[in-house]
Structure formats: structure tokens, C-alpha cells
Scaffold this motif. Structure first.
Motif, PDB file in Angstrom:
ATOM      1  N   SER A 117       0.835  -1.199   0.000  1.00 37.39           N
ATOM      2  CA  SER A 117       0.000   0.000   0.000  1.00 37.39           C
ATOM      3  C   SER A 117       0.869   1.249   0.000  1.00 37.39           C
ATOM      4  O   SER A 117       1.910   1.298   0.651  1.00 37.39           O
ATOM      5  N   MET A 118       0.411   2.237  -0.739  1.00 30.83           N
ATOM      6  CA  MET A 118       0.958   3.590  -0.662  1.00 30.83           C
ATOM      7  C   MET A 118      -0.176   4.516  -0.275  1.00 30.83           C
ATOM      8  O   MET A 118      -1.286   4.401  -0.809  1.00 30.83           O
ATOM      9  N   ALA A 119       0.066   5.443   0.645  1.00 30.54           N
ATOM     10  CA  ALA A 119      -0.982   6.376   1.058  1.00 30.54           C
ATOM     11  C   ALA A 119      -0.355   7.654   1.582  1.00 30.54           C
ATOM     12  O   ALA A 119       0.609   7.619   2.341  1.00 30.54           O
ATOM     13  N   LEU A 120      -0.908   8.775   1.157  1.00 25.66           N
ATOM     14  CA  LEU A 120      -0.547  10.083   1.678  1.00 25.66           C
ATOM     15  C   LEU A 120      -1.827  10.804   2.069  1.00 25.66           C
ATOM     16  O   LEU A 120      -2.861  10.628   1.420  1.00 25.66           O
ATOM     17  N   ASN A 145      -3.453  18.270  -4.591  1.00 23.74           N
ATOM     18  CA  ASN A 145      -2.051  18.232  -4.184  1.00 23.74           C
ATOM     19  C   ASN A 145      -1.639  16.850  -3.710  1.00 23.74           C
ATOM     20  O   ASN A 145      -0.511  16.404  -3.938  1.00 23.74           O
ATOM     21  N   LEU A 146      -2.547  16.154  -3.033  1.00 19.68           N
ATOM     22  CA  LEU A 146      -2.251  14.786  -2.597  1.00 19.68           C
ATOM     23  C   LEU A 146      -2.046  13.866  -3.797  1.00 19.68           C
ATOM     24  O   LEU A 146      -1.166  12.999  -3.796  1.00 19.68           O
ATOM     25  N   LEU A 147      -2.862  14.050  -4.827  1.00 17.92           N
ATOM     26  CA  LEU A 147      -2.718  13.222  -6.022  1.00 17.92           C
ATOM     27  C   LEU A 147      -1.368  13.477  -6.676  1.00 17.92           C
ATOM     28  O   LEU A 147      -0.669  12.538  -7.074  1.00 17.92           O
ATOM     29  N   ARG A 148      -0.985  14.750  -6.762  1.00 12.35           N
ATOM     30  CA  ARG A 148       0.332  15.067  -7.320  1.00 12.35           C
ATOM     31  C   ARG A 148       1.445  14.465  -6.460  1.00 12.35           C
ATOM     32  O   ARG A 148       2.403  13.886  -6.973  1.00 12.35           O
ATOM     33  N   ALA A 149       1.323  14.614  -5.141  1.00 11.72           N
ATOM     34  CA  ALA A 149       2.348  14.087  -4.242  1.00 11.72           C
ATOM     35  C   ALA A 149       2.466  12.573  -4.353  1.00 11.72           C
ATOM     36  O   ALA A 149       3.566  12.013  -4.304  1.00 11.72           O
ATOM     37  N   THR A 150       1.332  11.900  -4.511  1.00 15.66           N
ATOM     38  CA  THR A 150       1.344  10.441  -4.644  1.00 15.66           C
ATOM     39  C   THR A 150       2.018  10.021  -5.937  1.00 15.66           C
ATOM     40  O   THR A 150       2.773   9.043  -5.975  1.00 15.66           O
ATOM     41  N   MET A 151       1.761  10.746  -7.017  1.00 20.49           N
ATOM     42  CA  MET A 151       2.420  10.430  -8.289  1.00 20.49           C
ATOM     43  C   MET A 151       3.932  10.583  -8.172  1.00 20.49           C
ATOM     44  O   MET A 151       4.692   9.742  -8.659  1.00 20.49           O
ATOM     45  N   ASP A 435       1.025  -3.530 -11.373  1.00 15.82           N
ATOM     46  CA  ASP A 435      -0.098  -4.427 -11.123  1.00 15.82           C
ATOM     47  C   ASP A 435      -0.828  -3.913  -9.891  1.00 15.82           C
ATOM     48  O   ASP A 435      -0.268  -3.891  -8.801  1.00 15.82           O
ATOM     49  N   LEU A 436      -2.076  -3.476 -10.059  1.00 12.18           N
ATOM     50  CA  LEU A 436      -2.768  -2.735  -9.008  1.00 12.18           C
ATOM     51  C   LEU A 436      -4.102  -3.378  -8.655  1.00 12.18           C
ATOM     52  O   LEU A 436      -4.975  -3.532  -9.513  1.00 12.18           O
ATOM     53  N   VAL A 437      -4.232  -3.748  -7.382  1.00  8.09           N
ATOM     54  CA  VAL A 437      -5.534  -4.190  -6.866  1.00  8.09           C
ATOM     55  C   VAL A 437      -6.480  -2.997  -6.813  1.00  8.09           C
ATOM     56  O   VAL A 437      -7.660  -3.099  -7.127  1.00  8.09           O
ATOM     57  N   GLN A 438      -5.942  -1.845  -6.409  1.00  8.12           N
ATOM     58  CA  GLN A 438      -6.725  -0.609  -6.360  1.00  8.12           C
ATOM     59  C   GLN A 438      -5.815   0.544  -6.734  1.00  8.12           C
ATOM     60  O   GLN A 438      -4.772   0.742  -6.117  1.00  8.12           O
ATOM     61  N   ASP A 439      -6.197   1.277  -7.775  1.00  4.61           N
ATOM     62  CA  ASP A 439      -5.417   2.434  -8.190  1.00  4.61           C
ATOM     63  C   ASP A 439      -5.804   3.640  -7.337  1.00  4.61           C
ATOM     64  O   ASP A 439      -6.542   3.511  -6.355  1.00  4.61           O
ATOM     65  N   TYR A 440      -5.325   4.818  -7.689  1.00  6.00           N
ATOM     66  CA  TYR A 440      -5.542   6.026  -6.888  1.00  6.00           C
ATOM     67  C   TYR A 440      -6.991   6.145  -6.419  1.00  6.00           C
ATOM     68  O   TYR A 440      -7.913   6.198  -7.225  1.00  6.00           O
ATOM     69  N   THR A 441      -7.149   6.207  -5.122  1.00  4.38           N
ATOM     70  CA  THR A 441      -8.485   6.296  -4.525  1.00  4.38           C
ATOM     71  C   THR A 441      -8.493   7.378  -3.458  1.00  4.38           C
ATOM     72  O   THR A 441      -7.619   7.423  -2.595  1.00  4.38           O
ATOM     73  N   GLU A 442      -9.486   8.267  -3.536  1.00  5.35           N
ATOM     74  CA  GLU A 442      -9.650   9.303  -2.523  1.00  5.35           C
ATOM     75  C   GLU A 442     -10.515   8.762  -1.390  1.00  5.35           C
ATOM     76  O   GLU A 442     -11.605   8.235  -1.619  1.00  5.35           O
ATOM     77  N   ILE A 443     -10.034   8.880  -0.166  1.00  5.43           N
ATOM     78  CA  ILE A 443     -10.769   8.436   1.015  1.00  5.43           C
ATOM     79  C   ILE A 443     -10.943   9.644   1.930  1.00  5.43           C
ATOM     80  O   ILE A 443      -9.969  10.298   2.302  1.00  5.43           O
ATOM     81  N   ASN A 444     -12.182   9.930   2.298  1.00  3.76           N
ATOM     82  CA  ASN A 444     -12.488  11.047   3.190  1.00  3.76           C
ATOM     83  C   ASN A 444     -12.882  10.498   4.561  1.00  3.76           C
ATOM     84  O   ASN A 444     -13.775   9.645   4.656  1.00  3.76           O
ATOM     85  N   TYR A 445     -12.229  10.983   5.599  1.00  5.29           N
ATOM     86  CA  TYR A 445     -12.518  10.542   6.956  1.00  5.29           C
ATOM     87  C   TYR A 445     -13.401  11.578   7.649  1.00  5.29           C
ATOM     88  O   TYR A 445     -13.196  12.792   7.508  1.00  5.29           O
ATOM     89  N   ARG A 459      -4.826   6.786  -1.728  1.00  2.78           N
ATOM     90  CA  ARG A 459      -4.234   5.478  -1.435  1.00  2.78           C
ATOM     91  C   ARG A 459      -4.288   4.601  -2.680  1.00  2.78           C
ATOM     92  O   ARG A 459      -5.203   4.707  -3.510  1.00  2.78           O
ATOM     93  N   LEU A 460      -3.292   3.727  -2.793  1.00  2.00           N
ATOM     94  CA  LEU A 460      -3.320   2.698  -3.827  1.00  2.00           C
ATOM     95  C   LEU A 460      -2.693   1.431  -3.269  1.00  2.00           C
ATOM     96  O   LEU A 460      -1.909   1.463  -2.318  1.00  2.00           O
ATOM     97  N   LEU A 461      -3.042   0.289  -3.860  1.00  2.00           N
ATOM     98  CA  LEU A 461      -2.526  -1.021  -3.449  1.00  2.00           C
ATOM     99  C   LEU A 461      -2.060  -1.750  -4.695  1.00  2.00           C
ATOM    100  O   LEU A 461      -2.844  -1.982  -5.616  1.00  2.00           O
TER     101      LEU A 461
END
Length: 484
Positions: A117-120, A145-151, A435-445, A459-461
Motif C-alpha cells: 500500500s501507498m498512502a498520503l 495536491n495529494l494526487l500530485r504528491a502520490t504520483m 499491477d494494481l488491486v486498487q489504483d488512486y483512490t480518494e478516502i475522506n474521513y 491510497r493505492l494497493l
């Protein structure tokens, strides 16, 4: 805990994010009164000149991530088989009339790659959201900005990520552990060293971080003798540099600086050396000591294995230049070996800005460089040149020479990102793929009593698959020119 907003609210947030990413966020024609300020200056009342937009002044350079296929995965890891040899005995196929053909032997390797997993994340408070209106959509900007940072983070992980566990079936080198002890000898004279013992330790670094310090090595010197330290590379490890420590007493080694070495210049922009011998002419008496490194940070148990570690552990071409790049020989040797070993034909090499300039000087001639002159106006001209392509002597293919901001000085990476036409029936999208189970996904808490604000995560997996390491190559241990 993540929560699901109503459909319309979700669509609104997505639209705001898209507008921020594409630079189309609405800008108020005039600033609201609360954004208009006046203040006293020596010339009287002046308006507060606030520009009605917010710029994100961060470069987004992810060239390798941008060209890799992104496949869908599932489960905890991906497993695949690689046919890496056909007719390995080299049977010629001739048979007598009426006789059966000889049975060929093929070699097959089982490969696997664990998903990671990668997540910022970022947080926007209620106050930040309210105070920004209508000047900026803080939540949408945070996601953009999070999407850019993740890339950007993914680009570096694609290059260097390294898991702590070594495995031949995963092209995984594992963590470095303890740095190998260097070779330490005396050579020549003219230094400021006094007679006695000199003690040396080194620390090897991957692009992820430090290995553990080496064992202490000592050498006896006479008055004025130089000490030459030659680091030893760990087997099949993508080392980008070494810190060298020296001292006149056991356990009292300090980081060697430019003031302590011959010619007053270290053989790397970041480390003491990229692997070339380092000549010590004086000893440091204070500063950083190797004891600061108490853990091995050369790999992470949470990581997948990136391209460069897999090249080292999976049979790709690697060569330690061990000094300056004084001619194009190492690059030509790499092209030849890639072709001879696996019919490899790289379409691009990535270099640090230092090596980009070195290649240009070597190809065009440093002392008599032919410049292209562009006359734009009378009494004015622009001139300059950069080698942006090389011809592969083995295949006559054009190989791009691209400068990569994340590539360390001292390393050249040759990649074949497209499957050669002479690999028919390979049934893979490319020699390298995500190989991605889940690509870029926005999660709001959801905001809570103890966390009154919106925490957003991208996050991505997934994992990186290097199907054919033998098509890829790395030159390393390249020192910058002492005259540069």
C-alpha cells in the motif's frame, strides 16, 4: 473511519478537484470586502493587491510512471511464470528420415510480487475551509495536491523501492545489512598525516537509506603517506554512494569531508564517493560519526521492489564504472551486453544532470564543441547543444537520453519499456508494468470531536512487475569529473 457522503456532495467535490487539477477553478471577478485591505505607507493609503488565484508551484515530473501499463490485480500478491529460455541445449533440428524430432528443453521461472500500500494524507480544518472561501476550495486543493504528491512518490518507488526480504523468485535483493569493510592501503606521499594508525569505517547507501556501518579497518602510515580507501559494493545491491569515516583512534572516526581528501573534492555530490577510491590526506577530528546509524534503513518491510533493485537481483546488466566517465565505452558495453544476453534494445536511458552534461561533452568534444547558433535579433544570438539521443551500435536504434530529477548522480539507467518485435507471443503488456488491486483512490474521513476537520487520503494497493530484467541495465559508481 471512512464515511460516504451523499451522491451530489461527492460529485461536487470531484468536480472541484478536477477544476483545481486542470486550472479551471472559478475565480471571483472582484474580491469580497473582507479580502480588501488598506494600510498606511509613506505615500498614503494603498490598496492591498491580492491576486485572485492560488498557484501550485511544484514540478510534477514522473516520466517512468507515465509510460508503464497499469494492470488490474487481486488478492495479496501476483504470481506469474516466465519462459526465459527455449531450446537451451541448442539442438540443430536435423533428423534422419522417419525419425522423431529431438525434444527441446525450455527453462521456466516462477515469479511473485507482493502487493504493498501507498498512502498520503492531508487535513483541512473547518477554519481553513471557511476562511478560504471564495478565494480557494481548500478541500479540493488538498486532494489535487495529494494526487500530485502520490504520483511523485510513486515515481521514486518505481525506481528504488526495496523490501527487506531477499528472494530470487521476486527479483528482490533484500536489505543490505552491514556494509562491507573497505580496502584501506597507503599510497604515495605529500599528505599531512602523521606516523601511526588510521582507522576507517564506511556506510553504504541505497536510494532508500543507509545500511549499517562496516567493521573498522586500520592501516599503519608513515609521516606524509596518503591513505586510499576503496569501498566494497555488497553483492547485487543498488548502492548509490558511501560515506567514509576516518580517525587516528579506534572508535573515533569522523565523516571525511572535502578538506580531508586529495584535490579538495569528494567523488560524489551527496556522499564521500560513489564507489571510486578516495585518497585521504588529513584526518577529521570532529563532526558526524558512524554510530549515528543504529538501524538498517536500506530497505523497508512495507515496500515492493522497484526497477533498479530488481535489475541488480534479477539478472539485469550492471557495471561498476568505479570512477569518472571518461569515454562512451561503458555505455557501449552496456548496449552490447543487453543485446548479446537477451536481444535487448533499450529505447531510453535516464541520467542525472551531471551525466547529461558529461555525455554531451564526450560525444561532441569538450574542447571544441560545435554549437548551434540561433540569431534572433541584430547583435544577439543564442547558442548551445545537448545530446538528446544516442545510436545503439548493435541495433542502430535511436535511444533517448533523458535527464531524470530523481536519479542520483553516478547512476545511468537503461530501460526497454516497449516489448521488442522479436519477442512474439509474449502475452505481456510491456517488459515493465504496474499491477494494481486498487489504483488512486480518494478516502475522506469523518470529522470527530477530537479531530474537528476533514482528513483526506489518496491510497493505492499494488506492485511493480519487471517481467524481463535482462532487457534493462544500470551503470553505477560514476564519479563527477574533478575538473567539472
Amino acid at each position: 473511519m471512512a464515511y460516504i457522503e451523499d451522491d451530489q456532495m461527492v460529485m461536487n467535490e470531484i468536480q472541484k478537484t478536477v477544476e483545481v487539477m486542470t486550472g479551471q477553478a472559478p475565480i471571483p471577478a472582484t474580491l469580497d470586502p473582507e479580502f480588501k485591505k488598506t494600510f498606511d505607507t509613506s505615500s498614503g493609503l494603498q490598496p492591498y493587491n491580492l491576486e485572485p488565484f492560488l498557484g501550485t508551484l511544484v514540478p510534477l515530473l514522473t516520466p517512468i510512471r507515465n509510460v508503464l501499463p497499469r494492470q488490474s490485480g487481486r488478492g495479496k500478491q501476483v504470481e506469474y511464470k516466465v519462459v526465459d529460455g527455449i531450446n537451451t541445449a541448442g539442438l540443430n533440428g536435423f533428423v534422419a528420415e522417419g525419425m522423431a524430432g529431438q525434444i527441446v528443453a525450455s527453462s521456466v521461472s516462477d515469479k511473485n510480487a507482493k502487493y504493498a500500500s501507498m498512502a498520503l494524507a492531508d487535513k483541512v480544518t473547518y477554519e481553513q475551509e471557511w476562511e478560504g472561501q471564495p478565494y480557494v476550495q481548500s478541500r479540493a486543493l488538498a486532494v489535487a495536491n495529494l494526487l500530485r504528491a502520490t504520483m511523485i512518490a510513486e515515481e521514486r518507488n518505481i525506481l528504488y523501492a526495496q523490501n527487506t526480504v531477499g528472494s530470487a523468485n521476486s527479483n528482490a535483493p533484500g536489505a543490505v545489512g552491514t556494509s562491507p569493510s573497505p580496502t584501506v592501503v597507503t599510497s604515495g606521499s605529500g599528505s599531512g598525516l602523521s606516523a601511526g594508525n588510521v582507522y576507517v569505517q564506511v556506510v553504504a547507501f541505497t536510494a532508500m537509506g543507509n545500511a549499517m556501518p562496516s567493521s573498522e579497518v586500520s592501516v599503519s602510515v608513515a609521516d606524509g603517506e596518503n591513505v586510499v580507501v576503496t569501498p566494497v559494493f555488497p553483492t547485487n545491491q543498488p548502492i548509490v554512494g558511501f560515506e567514509v569515516y576516518a580517525g587516528s583512534a579506534s572508535g573515533a572516526e569522523y565523516l571525511v569531508t572535502a578538506a580531508n581528501v586529495q584535490d579538495g573534492k569528494l567523488l560524489s555530490e551527496q556522499y564521500s564517493t560513489n564507489g571510486a577510491p578516495l585518497t585521504i590526506t588529513s584526518l577529521p577530528t570532529s563532526g558526524k560519526q558512524p554510530s549515528v546509524y543504529v538501524t538498517d534503513n536500506s530497505a523497508s518491510p512495507l515496500a515492493w521492489n522497484g526497477i533498479i533493485p530488481q535489475i541488480f537481483a534479477g539478472g539485469g546488466y550492471t557495471q561498476n564504472v568505479g570512477g569518472e566517465l571518461t569515454d562512451m565505452g561503458p555505455i557501449k558495453s552496456m548496449f552490447k551486453a543487453l543485446w548479446d544476453n537477451a536481444a535487448g534494445d533499450p529505447n531510453v536511458i535516464y541520467v542525472h544532470s551531471t551525466e547529461s552534461q558529461t555525455i554531451t561533452d564526450l560525444v561532441l568534444g569538450n574542447s571544441n564543441t560545435p554549437y548551434t547558433i540561433l540569431v534572433e535579433e541584430q547583435n544577439g544570438a543564442a547558442g548551445g547543444v545537448k545530446v538528446s539521443r544516442l545510436i545503439n551500435p548493435q541495433t542502430a536504434s535511436v535511444v533517448k537520453v533523458n535527464t531524470h530529477r530523481d536519479l542520483p548522480q553516478g547512476m545511468i539507467l537503461a530501460l526497454q519499456t516497449e516489448l521488442p518485435s522479436w519477442y512474439p507471443g509474449a502475452e505481456i503488456p510491456a517488459p515493465i508494468a504496474m499491477d494494481l488491486v486498487q489504483d488512486y483512490t480518494e478516502i475522506n474521513y469523518a470529522p470527530t470531536y477530537n479531530n474537528p476537520g476533514w482528513t483526506t487520503e489518496v491510497r493505492l494497493l499494488g506492485t511493480l512487475k519487471l517481467y524481463i530484467p535482462m532487457l534493462q541495465g544500470v551503470l553505477y559508481g560514476i564519479s563527477p569529473s574533478l575538473t567539472a
